[in-house]
Design an enzyme around this catalytic site. Structure first.
Site, PDB file in Angstrom:
ATOM      1  N   PRO A 128       0.677  -1.134  -0.021  1.00 39.07           N
ATOM      2  CA  PRO A 128      -0.109  -0.066  -0.015  1.00 39.07           C
ATOM      3  C   PRO A 128       0.811   1.380   0.179  1.00 39.07           C
ATOM      4  CG  PRO A 128      -0.698  -1.423   1.631  1.00 39.07           C
ATOM      5  CD  PRO A 128       0.392  -2.268   1.016  1.00 39.07           C
ATOM      6  N   TYR A 129       1.947   1.160   0.657  1.00 39.19           N
ATOM      7  CA  TYR A 129       2.936   2.310   0.587  1.00 39.19           C
ATOM      8  C   TYR A 129       3.436   2.610  -0.646  1.00 39.19           C
ATOM      9  CZ  TYR A 129       6.982   5.000   1.776  1.00 39.19           C
ATOM     10  OH  TYR A 129       8.128   6.100   1.857  1.00 39.19           O
TER      11      TYR A 129
END
Length: 215
Positions: A128-129
């Protein structure tokens, strides 16, 4: 130049603010989200401007009055959930880019992450990052801003060496946070480094020489 550090209370952001204040070559402004942080910077003789990356674009733009360069080094941090990754690392960055365009800012330096531009290298909890960084960088590249995207390797808290490598890397390597901060500060003096995105890791070349090669 007047330089606004977005994420001035983060680890890299604090170092950039301190180096700019010590160097006295540029006027530094810190963007923070809490009143007590404004007071803390004021006590150090540094002007701080209040805005929240989860707030409006207008509020962020208001911090950019008379600003020439915006440095985005903000992040949600490893202790928060994926919701904050989206709201800060992605949407907060996007809002800052939009605000900078509206404010007529001349230059934008983005602190991204190595391998964020290679989906095949995203893995585990970092996905996600990495996705947030990828899409924020994509928007910056499509903007009208004069940008420099720095994608540092794995960040270390070791003292900086002043020696780096920039370019396109095939391996994920590391770099001290201090060297990332020093590279950002030095890059302000290389305005011809325009609309470029590069990986940044520890190396054998001085920061100045490495940036000269990009210019």
């Amino acid at each position: 130049m007047n330089v606004l550090i977005v994420g001035a209370n983060g680890q890299i952001g604090k170092m950039v603010v301190e180096k700019l204040k010590k160097g006295k070559k540029h006027n530094v402004r810190a963007m923070v989200r809490k009143e007590e942080q404004v007071a803390d910077f004021k006590d150090k003789g540094i002007e701080a401007r209040l805005a929240d990356l989860e707030g409006s674009v207008d509020a962020i733009q208001a911090t950019m009055k008379e600003i020439d360069v915006v440095v985005f080094s903000a992040g949600s941090g490893g202790s928060t959930g994926y919701d904050k990754t989206i709201l800060i690392d992605l949407d907060g960055a996007v809002k800052t880019i939009e605000a900078a365009e509206r404010a007529g800012v001349k230059r934008f330096i983005m602190v991204s992450s190595i391998a964020s531009n290679h989906r095949e290298k995203w893995s585990g909890d970092m996905k996600p990052y990495m996705a947030a960084k990828y899409y924020a960088d994509q928007l910056l590249e499509k903007s009208g801003l004069n940008y420099l995207i720095l994608r540092p390797g794995m960040l270390e808290n070791e003292p900086g060496t002043g020696r780096i490598k920039v370019g396109i890397e095939t391996a994920i390597r590391s770099i001290p946070r201090e060297d990332v901060a020093s590279t950002i500060v030095s890059a302000l003096d290389y305005p011809t480094i325009s609309r470029q995105a590069v990986d940044l890791i520890s190396g054998d070349t001085s920061i100045e020489e490495a940036l000269t090669q990009l210019a």
